[in-house]
Design a protein around this motif. Structure first.
Motif, PDB file in Angstrom:
ATOM      1  N   UNK A 151       2.466 -21.669  -3.405  1.00 51.23           N
ATOM      2  CA  UNK A 151       3.160 -22.262  -4.544  1.00 51.23           C
ATOM      3  C   UNK A 151       2.497 -23.555  -5.004  1.00 51.23           C
ATOM      4  N   UNK A 152       1.887 -24.288  -4.095  1.00 50.99           N
ATOM      5  CA  UNK A 152       1.100 -25.461  -4.502  1.00 50.99           C
ATOM      6  C   UNK A 152      -0.020 -25.023  -5.438  1.00 50.99           C
ATOM      7  N   UNK A 153      -0.744 -24.002  -5.030  1.00 49.20           N
ATOM      8  CA  UNK A 153      -1.839 -23.494  -5.862  1.00 49.20           C
ATOM      9  C   UNK A 153      -1.304 -22.985  -7.198  1.00 49.20           C
ATOM     10  N   UNK A 154      -0.168 -22.297  -7.168  1.00 54.69           N
ATOM     11  CA  UNK A 154       0.443 -21.788  -8.401  1.00 54.69           C
ATOM     12  C   UNK A 154       0.810 -22.936  -9.326  1.00 54.69           C
ATOM     13  N   UNK A 155       1.521 -23.935  -8.795  1.00 51.66           N
ATOM     14  CA  UNK A 155       1.988 -25.054  -9.611  1.00 51.66           C
ATOM     15  C   UNK A 155       0.828 -25.822 -10.224  1.00 51.66           C
ATOM     16  N   UNK A 156      -0.158 -26.126  -9.410  1.00 50.50           N
ATOM     17  CA  UNK A 156      -1.302 -26.881  -9.903  1.00 50.50           C
ATOM     18  C   UNK A 156      -2.125 -26.022 -10.863  1.00 50.50           C
ATOM     19  N   UNK A 157      -2.170 -24.722 -10.627  1.00 54.33           N
ATOM     20  CA  UNK A 157      -2.905 -23.821 -11.516  1.00 54.33           C
ATOM     21  C   UNK A 157      -2.263 -23.735 -12.888  1.00 54.33           C
ATOM     22  N   UNK A 158      -0.952 -23.947 -12.958  1.00 51.25           N
ATOM     23  CA  UNK A 158      -0.305 -24.001 -14.272  1.00 51.25           C
ATOM     24  C   UNK A 158      -0.948 -25.097 -15.117  1.00 51.25           C
ATOM     25  N   UNK A 159      -1.126 -26.255 -14.498  1.00 56.45           N
ATOM     26  CA  UNK A 159      -1.775 -27.352 -15.214  1.00 56.45           C
ATOM     27  C   UNK A 159      -3.234 -27.076 -15.500  1.00 56.45           C
ATOM     28  N   UNK A 160      -3.943 -26.539 -14.505  1.00 62.14           N
ATOM     29  CA  UNK A 160      -5.363 -26.237 -14.671  1.00 62.14           C
ATOM     30  C   UNK A 160      -5.560 -25.149 -15.726  1.00 62.14           C
ATOM     31  N   UNK A 161      -4.624 -24.219 -15.817  1.00 61.46           N
ATOM     32  CA  UNK A 161      -4.735 -23.124 -16.779  1.00 61.46           C
ATOM     33  C   UNK A 161      -4.655 -23.583 -18.221  1.00 61.46           C
ATOM     34  N   UNK A 162      -4.159 -24.795 -18.446  1.00 61.42           N
ATOM     35  CA  UNK A 162      -4.055 -25.297 -19.817  1.00 61.42           C
ATOM     36  C   UNK A 162      -5.386 -25.779 -20.363  1.00 61.42           C
ATOM     37  N   UNK A 163      -6.408 -25.828 -19.505  1.00 60.23           N
ATOM     38  CA  UNK A 163      -7.765 -26.070 -19.965  1.00 60.23           C
ATOM     39  C   UNK A 163      -8.274 -24.720 -20.473  1.00 60.23           C
ATOM     40  N   UNK A 164      -9.062 -24.717 -21.513  1.00 59.34           N
ATOM     41  CA  UNK A 164      -9.586 -23.467 -22.033  1.00 59.34           C
ATOM     42  C   UNK A 164     -10.524 -22.844 -21.001  1.00 59.34           C
ATOM     43  N   UNK A 170      -3.996 -16.961  -9.699  1.00 57.38           N
ATOM     44  CA  UNK A 170      -4.242 -16.202 -10.933  1.00 57.38           C
ATOM     45  C   UNK A 170      -3.010 -16.225 -11.828  1.00 57.38           C
ATOM     46  N   UNK A 171      -1.838 -16.063 -11.235  1.00 57.97           N
ATOM     47  CA  UNK A 171      -0.598 -16.079 -12.022  1.00 57.97           C
ATOM     48  C   UNK A 171      -0.420 -17.429 -12.715  1.00 57.97           C
ATOM     49  N   UNK A 172      -0.596 -18.515 -11.970  1.00 58.24           N
ATOM     50  CA  UNK A 172      -0.464 -19.849 -12.546  1.00 58.24           C
ATOM     51  C   UNK A 172      -1.468 -20.112 -13.656  1.00 58.24           C
ATOM     52  N   UNK A 173      -2.715 -19.720 -13.437  1.00 53.07           N
ATOM     53  CA  UNK A 173      -3.748 -19.933 -14.459  1.00 53.07           C
ATOM     54  C   UNK A 173      -3.450 -19.136 -15.726  1.00 53.07           C
ATOM     55  N   UNK A 174      -2.997 -17.904 -15.562  1.00 51.47           N
ATOM     56  CA  UNK A 174      -2.707 -17.070 -16.735  1.00 51.47           C
ATOM     57  C   UNK A 174      -1.485 -17.570 -17.510  1.00 51.47           C
ATOM     58  N   UNK A 175      -0.465 -18.012 -16.788  1.00 50.53           N
ATOM     59  CA  UNK A 175       0.708 -18.574 -17.466  1.00 50.53           C
ATOM     60  C   UNK A 175       0.323 -19.883 -18.155  1.00 50.53           C
ATOM     61  N   UNK A 176      -0.459 -20.719 -17.479  1.00 50.14           N
ATOM     62  CA  UNK A 176      -0.939 -21.961 -18.084  1.00 50.14           C
ATOM     63  C   UNK A 176      -1.789 -21.701 -19.307  1.00 50.14           C
ATOM     64  N   UNK A 177      -2.576 -20.652 -19.254  1.00 45.53           N
ATOM     65  CA  UNK A 177      -3.434 -20.291 -20.390  1.00 45.53           C
ATOM     66  C   UNK A 177      -2.588 -19.947 -21.609  1.00 45.53           C
ATOM     67  N   UNK A 178      -1.503 -19.218 -21.388  1.00 47.41           N
ATOM     68  CA  UNK A 178      -0.587 -18.886 -22.491  1.00 47.41           C
ATOM     69  C   UNK A 178       0.023 -20.155 -23.076  1.00 47.41           C
ATOM     70  N   UNK A 179       0.437 -21.055 -22.200  1.00 48.32           N
ATOM     71  CA  UNK A 179       1.038 -22.311 -22.655  1.00 48.32           C
ATOM     72  C   UNK A 179       0.017 -23.142 -23.423  1.00 48.32           C
ATOM     73  N   UNK A 180      -1.244 -23.119 -22.990  1.00 48.39           N
ATOM     74  CA  UNK A 180      -2.291 -23.887 -23.667  1.00 48.39           C
ATOM     75  C   UNK A 180      -2.497 -23.354 -25.071  1.00 48.39           C
ATOM     76  N   UNK A 181      -2.418 -22.044 -25.239  1.00 46.27           N
ATOM     77  CA  UNK A 181      -2.576 -21.450 -26.565  1.00 46.27           C
ATOM     78  C   UNK A 181      -1.502 -21.931 -27.528  1.00 46.27           C
ATOM     79  N   UNK A 182      -0.320 -22.171 -27.011  1.00 46.69           N
ATOM     80  CA  UNK A 182       0.786 -22.653 -27.826  1.00 46.69           C
ATOM     81  C   UNK A 182       0.679 -24.157 -28.066  1.00 46.69           C
TER      82      UNK A 182
END
Length: 186
Positions: A22-35, A150-162
């Motif tokens: 979950x640490x990796x997931x949570x931090x990946x949410x933030x990292x996923x917002x980078x293109x 992967x889940x965190x990065x992909x969810x973050x990526x969606x949020x970054x698009x918005x």
């Protein structure tokens, strides 16, 4: 071995792996917002999965006595790395200079992977005391953390698009926040 025995042994490992991932997931949410490109997302998940194999393996091998001496130091190092990475992402987003954009590759990817897998080291120390099956334990930890990353990065990526550039700033702030949280949980 009966199914009950296997479940009683594996279920706690999956729960621990999920909690650590979950640490990796949570931090990946933030990292996923980078293109990020899909290939970068793939490699980030693989690297974090590998670190979630290496760190508990080292912990299991070292055993109990190191846990007492280095437990809080590793958390402090991990929190400082997260905050530094977060500040760098915020700075890169605000500067709008693509040359300095923080793309998680090379050294920054290794620092990121290390920072989210530090807890696995401590858990490995504890599991080494109790004689956990090393191969099964590290395999579960690695696979679960990779999937959560992967889940965190992909969810973050969606949020970054918005959110656009604001998403990258938010991602950096999330990393700093998790670093501060880790620092004060010592």
């Amino acid at each position: 071995m009966t199914i009950e025995h296997i479940l009683s042994e594996l279920l706690p490992l999956f729960i621990m792996a999920f909690a650590l991932g979950l640490d990796a997931f949570s931090v990946s949410l933030g990292m996923g917002m980078i293109t990020l490109k899909p290939r970068q997302i793939f490699y980030i998940g693989i690297i974090i999965g590998i670190f979630h194999i290496i760190m508990p393996f080292i912990g299991i091998m070292l055993g109990r006595f190191l846990s007492e001496q280095f437990g809080s130091i590793t958390t402090i190092i991990g929190s400082i790395l997260l905050m530094g990475l977060g500040f760098h992402i915020v700075y890169s987003s605000i500067s709008h200079d693509d040359e300095y954009r923080s793309v998680p590759a090379g050294g920054s990817l290794l620092l990121f992977a290390f920072s989210v897998s530090v807890d696995s080291f401590s858990v490995g120390l504890s599991l080494g005391i109790y004689g956990a099956r090393t191969f099964v334990t590290i395999l579960i930890f690695g696979v679960v953390s990779m999937l959560l990353t992967w889940s965190g990065l992909l969810i973050g990526r969606r949020a970054q698009g918005v959110l656009g550039t604001y998403g990258e700033v938010l991602g950096g702030i999330i990393l700093v926040g998790f670093g501060i949280k880790l620092l004060f949980s010592v």
